[in-house]
Design an enzyme around this catalytic site. Structure first.
Site, PDB file in Angstrom:
ATOM      1  N   GLY A  12      13.483  30.366 -14.786  1.00 22.55           N
ATOM      2  CA  GLY A  12      14.656  30.934 -14.107  1.00 22.55           C
ATOM      3  C   GLY A  12      15.889  30.089 -14.339  1.00 22.55           C
ATOM      4  O   GLY A  12      16.602  29.734 -13.403  1.00 22.55           O
ATOM      5  N   ARG A  15      20.671  31.133 -14.429  1.00 21.63           N
ATOM      6  CA  ARG A  15      21.716  31.102 -13.389  1.00 21.63           C
ATOM      7  C   ARG A  15      21.386  30.019 -12.363  1.00 21.63           C
ATOM      8  O   ARG A  15      20.286  29.480 -12.341  1.00 21.63           O
ATOM      9  CB  ARG A  15      21.788  32.457 -12.677  1.00 21.63           C
ATOM     10  CG  ARG A  15      22.289  33.566 -13.555  1.00 21.63           C
ATOM     11  CD  ARG A  15      22.383  34.899 -12.829  1.00 21.63           C
ATOM     12  NE  ARG A  15      21.091  35.534 -12.668  1.00 21.63           N
ATOM     13  CZ  ARG A  15      20.549  35.862 -11.499  1.00 21.63           C
ATOM     14  NH1 ARG A  15      21.204  35.613 -10.375  1.00 21.63           N
ATOM     15  NH2 ARG A  15      19.375  36.442 -11.420  1.00 21.63           N
ATOM     16  N   ASP A  66       8.337  37.469 -17.257  1.00 21.73           N
ATOM     17  CA  ASP A  66       8.395  37.665 -15.803  1.00 21.73           C
ATOM     18  C   ASP A  66       7.633  36.551 -15.082  1.00 21.73           C
ATOM     19  O   ASP A  66       6.423  36.393 -15.284  1.00 21.73           O
ATOM     20  CB  ASP A  66       7.802  39.041 -15.471  1.00 21.73           C
ATOM     21  CG  ASP A  66       7.954  39.401 -13.997  1.00 21.73           C
ATOM     22  OD1 ASP A  66       8.384  38.540 -13.194  1.00 21.73           O
ATOM     23  OD2 ASP A  66       7.631  40.552 -13.659  1.00 21.73           O
ATOM     24  N   GLN A 156      13.534  35.991   6.520  1.00 20.91           N
ATOM     25  CA  GLN A 156      12.860  35.345   5.383  1.00 20.91           C
ATOM     26  C   GLN A 156      11.367  35.153   5.635  1.00 20.91           C
ATOM     27  O   GLN A 156      10.779  34.207   5.120  1.00 20.91           O
ATOM     28  CB  GLN A 156      13.502  33.974   5.134  1.00 20.91           C
ATOM     29  CG  GLN A 156      14.965  34.030   4.746  1.00 20.91           C
ATOM     30  CD  GLN A 156      15.516  32.631   4.507  1.00 20.91           C
ATOM     31  OE1 GLN A 156      15.422  31.766   5.359  1.00 20.91           O
ATOM     32  NE2 GLN A 156      16.078  32.404   3.342  1.00 20.91           N
ATOM     33  N   TYR A 159       9.545  34.971   2.494  1.00 25.17           N
ATOM     34  CA  TYR A 159      10.014  33.922   1.573  1.00 25.17           C
ATOM     35  C   TYR A 159       9.540  32.540   1.984  1.00 25.17           C
ATOM     36  O   TYR A 159       9.037  31.778   1.153  1.00 25.17           O
ATOM     37  CB  TYR A 159      11.548  33.989   1.537  1.00 25.17           C
ATOM     38  CG  TYR A 159      12.242  32.881   0.775  1.00 25.17           C
ATOM     39  CD1 TYR A 159      12.301  32.901  -0.623  1.00 25.17           C
ATOM     40  CD2 TYR A 159      12.876  31.830   1.442  1.00 25.17           C
ATOM     41  CE1 TYR A 159      12.968  31.901  -1.317  1.00 25.17           C
ATOM     42  CE2 TYR A 159      13.542  30.831   0.745  1.00 25.17           C
ATOM     43  CZ  TYR A 159      13.583  30.875  -0.637  1.00 25.17           C
ATOM     44  OH  TYR A 159      14.241  29.877  -1.329  1.00 25.17           O
ATOM     45  N   LYS A 163       7.616  29.143  -0.060  1.00 29.29           N
ATOM     46  CA  LYS A 163       8.209  27.827  -0.300  1.00 29.29           C
ATOM     47  C   LYS A 163       7.343  26.722   0.293  1.00 29.29           C
ATOM     48  O   LYS A 163       7.218  25.645  -0.276  1.00 29.29           O
ATOM     49  CB  LYS A 163       9.633  27.794   0.266  1.00 29.29           C
ATOM     50  CG  LYS A 163      10.582  28.719  -0.497  1.00 29.29           C
ATOM     51  CD  LYS A 163      10.820  28.176  -1.896  1.00 29.29           C
ATOM     52  CE  LYS A 163      10.922  29.205  -2.964  1.00 29.29           C
ATOM     53  NZ  LYS A 163      11.223  28.661  -4.292  1.00 29.29           N
ATOM     54  N   ASN A 197      22.120  33.773  -2.391  1.00 29.77           N
ATOM     55  CA  ASN A 197      22.644  33.915  -1.028  1.00 29.77           C
ATOM     56  C   ASN A 197      24.109  34.378  -0.999  1.00 29.77           C
ATOM     57  O   ASN A 197      24.779  34.244   0.019  1.00 29.77           O
ATOM     58  CB  ASN A 197      22.461  32.598  -0.246  1.00 29.77           C
ATOM     59  CG  ASN A 197      22.956  31.409  -1.046  1.00 29.77           C
ATOM     60  OD1 ASN A 197      23.873  31.544  -1.834  1.00 29.77           O
ATOM     61  ND2 ASN A 197      22.356  30.248  -0.851  1.00 29.77           N
TER      62      ASN A 197
HETATM   63  P1  NAP Z   1      19.604  32.496  -8.478  1.00 25.57           P
HETATM   64  O1  NAP Z   1      20.975  32.007  -8.740  1.00 25.57           O
HETATM   65  O2  NAP Z   1      19.391  33.880  -7.988  1.00 25.57           O
HETATM   66  O3  NAP Z   1      18.742  32.265  -9.810  1.00 25.57           O
HETATM   67  C1  NAP Z   1      17.423  32.699  -9.869  1.00 25.57           C
HETATM   68  C2  NAP Z   1      16.904  32.476 -11.264  1.00 25.57           C
HETATM   69  O4  NAP Z   1      15.538  32.887 -11.255  1.00 25.57           O
HETATM   70  C3  NAP Z   1      17.633  33.275 -12.305  1.00 25.57           C
HETATM   71  O5  NAP Z   1      17.783  32.505 -13.468  1.00 25.57           O
HETATM   72  C4  NAP Z   1      16.685  34.453 -12.564  1.00 25.57           C
HETATM   73  O6  NAP Z   1      16.679  34.878 -13.895  1.00 25.57           O
HETATM   74  C5  NAP Z   1      15.335  33.819 -12.297  1.00 25.57           C
HETATM   75  N1  NAP Z   1      14.350  34.807 -11.920  1.00 25.57           N
HETATM   76  C6  NAP Z   1      14.304  35.571 -10.797  1.00 25.57           C
HETATM   77  N2  NAP Z   1      13.240  36.366 -10.832  1.00 25.57           N
HETATM   78  C7  NAP Z   1      12.602  36.098 -11.997  1.00 25.57           C
HETATM   79  C8  NAP Z   1      11.435  36.594 -12.602  1.00 25.57           C
HETATM   80  N3  NAP Z   1      10.673  37.529 -12.029  1.00 25.57           N
HETATM   81  N4  NAP Z   1      11.084  36.106 -13.812  1.00 25.57           N
HETATM   82  C9  NAP Z   1      11.826  35.155 -14.416  1.00 25.57           C
HETATM   83  N5  NAP Z   1      12.945  34.632 -13.886  1.00 25.57           N
HETATM   84  C10 NAP Z   1      13.317  35.119 -12.695  1.00 25.57           C
HETATM   85  O7  NAP Z   1      18.850  31.582  -7.417  1.00 25.57           O
HETATM   86  P2  NAP Z   1      18.899  30.007  -7.082  1.00 25.57           P
HETATM   87  O8  NAP Z   1      19.556  29.851  -5.774  1.00 25.57           O
HETATM   88  O9  NAP Z   1      19.377  29.223  -8.245  1.00 25.57           O
HETATM   89  O10 NAP Z   1      17.338  29.767  -6.833  1.00 25.57           O
HETATM   90  C11 NAP Z   1      16.515  28.992  -7.697  1.00 25.57           C
HETATM   91  C12 NAP Z   1      15.353  28.463  -6.875  1.00 25.57           C
HETATM   92  O11 NAP Z   1      15.849  27.610  -5.847  1.00 25.57           O
HETATM   93  C13 NAP Z   1      14.524  29.539  -6.169  1.00 25.57           C
HETATM   94  O12 NAP Z   1      13.140  29.247  -6.299  1.00 25.57           O
HETATM   95  C14 NAP Z   1      14.960  29.443  -4.718  1.00 25.57           C
HETATM   96  O13 NAP Z   1      13.942  29.838  -3.840  1.00 25.57           O
HETATM   97  C15 NAP Z   1      15.251  27.955  -4.625  1.00 25.57           C
HETATM   98  N6  NAP Z   1      16.151  27.603  -3.509  1.00 25.57           N
HETATM   99  C16 NAP Z   1      17.449  28.036  -3.479  1.00 25.57           C
HETATM  100  C17 NAP Z   1      18.272  27.683  -2.411  1.00 25.57           C
HETATM  101  C18 NAP Z   1      19.709  28.121  -2.314  1.00 25.57           C
HETATM  102  O14 NAP Z   1      20.310  27.907  -1.250  1.00 25.57           O
HETATM  103  N7  NAP Z   1      20.301  28.686  -3.358  1.00 25.57           N
HETATM  104  C19 NAP Z   1      17.759  26.904  -1.379  1.00 25.57           C
HETATM  105  C20 NAP Z   1      16.443  26.486  -1.433  1.00 25.57           C
HETATM  106  C21 NAP Z   1      15.652  26.843  -2.518  1.00 25.57           C
HETATM  107  P3  NAP Z   1      17.341  36.303 -14.352  1.00 25.57           P
HETATM  108  O15 NAP Z   1      18.780  36.000 -14.497  1.00 25.57           O
HETATM  109  O16 NAP Z   1      16.657  36.610 -15.634  1.00 25.57           O
HETATM  110  O17 NAP Z   1      17.057  37.269 -13.236  1.00 25.57           O
END
Ligand code: NAP
Length: 256
Positions: A12, A15, A66, A156, A159, A163, A197
């Site tokens: 992932g 982004r 995926d 959540q 979710y 985690k 978010n």
């Molecule tokens: P994000 O900006 O939505 O990025 C998610 C990434 O995951 C994207 O690159 C997306 O790729 C990929 N992805 C989603 N579904 C996928 C799938 N089925 N197969 C392959 N790739 C997939 O989210 P983020 O905030 O950076 O989150 C990254 C991680 O950090 C997550 O595990 C999230 O739970 C964790 N996290 C985030 C926060 C926060 O506040 N942002 C806090 C705690 C933990 P595509 O572009 O190809 O869809």
């Protein structure tokens, strides 16, 4: 150059946190495998990241697969070995959080969240670990868990168990894989401004509430997570396994 001569898979990575992490790993000399879901948007985002990495002489490839599919891990490992010859670091970052209330949670939303955040990653961690064992020189596996592994959220309920689960997996794998020199740790981000978010924080009152609860007085940025991941990936963390690193600007300890 903390990751020189290491091949790093970041799931992932098109982004948000994954992208910033892949970029910093490449800056630190790592050869990076960027993964995404495989649609046209993912391919375009991955190609733009590879171009950015190449501007400073870094090396990266991308693979569309995926994260929810149990066979994806083997695919990612095969691509890394074919192009770069090894897998030394595996960062399980891909994840989704489709906010939804509990009492009417549709089964498909629950199952998609569990499969993307936990089931697919379980087998991806297994595939990476088997490759590291074959190589015989240890490795580092890092799960991007969450502050949500420690606290709850009414929207959540599907979710937060994923985690907590992925962190628990790192703890058990630290024991199972320690004999092979493979370290397993979690990073637990707090509130990081990304697409996951964006809708939630489009409400200015909600955003302001979260900022005001955070001792460092701002939301996190994806780059705030990249450094801690690089640390755990690097040999500087050679005696760190089974640990969780909370990266939240102090949010968790602020009760008032
Ligand atoms: P994000 O900006 O939505 O990025 C998610 C990434 O995951 C994207 O690159 C997306 O790729 C990929 N992805 C989603 N579904 C996928 C799938 N089925 N197969 C392959 N790739 C997939 O989210 P983020 O905030 O950076 O989150 C990254 C991680 O950090 C997550 O595990 C999230 O739970 C964790 N996290 C985030 C926060 C926060 O506040 N942002 C806090 C705690 C933990 P595509 O572009 O190809 O869809």
């Amino acid at each position: 150059m903390l990751l020189e001569n290491k091949t790093v898979i970041v799931t992932g990575a098109t982004r948000g946190i994954g992208r910033a992490t892949a970029l910093e790993c490449a800056r630190q000399g790592g050869r990076v495998v960027i993964t995404h879901i495989g649609d046209a948007q993912g391919v375009g985002d991955a190609e733009s990241l590879i171009k950015e990495i190449q501007t400073f002489g870094g090396q990266a490839i991308h693979v569309g697969a995926d994260a929810a599919a149990p066979e994806t891990g083997e695919k990612l490992v095969a691509a890394a070995v074919e192009v770069f010859g090894s897998v030394d670091v595996f960062v399980n970052n891909a994840g989704i959080c489709p906010f939804h209330s509990f009492l009417d949670m549709p089964q498909e939303v629950y199952l998609k969240t569990i499969n993307t955040n936990l089931t697919g990653p379980y087998f991806a961690v297994q595939a990476a670990a088997n490759q590291m064992k074959r190589q015989g020189s240890g490795g580092s596996i890092i799960a991007i868990s969450s502050i949500s592994a420690l606290v709850g959220g009414a929207m959540q309920t599907h979710y937060t168990p994923t985690k907590a689960g992925i962190h628990s997996l790192m703890q058990s794998c630290a024991i199972a894989l320690g004999p092979y020199g493979i370290r397993c740790n979690s990073v637990m981000p707090g509130s990081i401004a990304t697409d996951i978010n964006k809708d939630d924080f489009s409400n200015p009152a909600k955003k302001q509430y979260m900022v005001q609860r955070t001792p460092l007085a701002r939301l996190g940025q994806p780059e705030d997570i990249a450094g801690p991941v690089v640390f755990l990936a690097s040999d500087m963390a050679r005696y760190v396994t089974g640990a969780a690193l909370l990266v939240d600007g102090g949010l968790f300890v602020n009760l008032q």
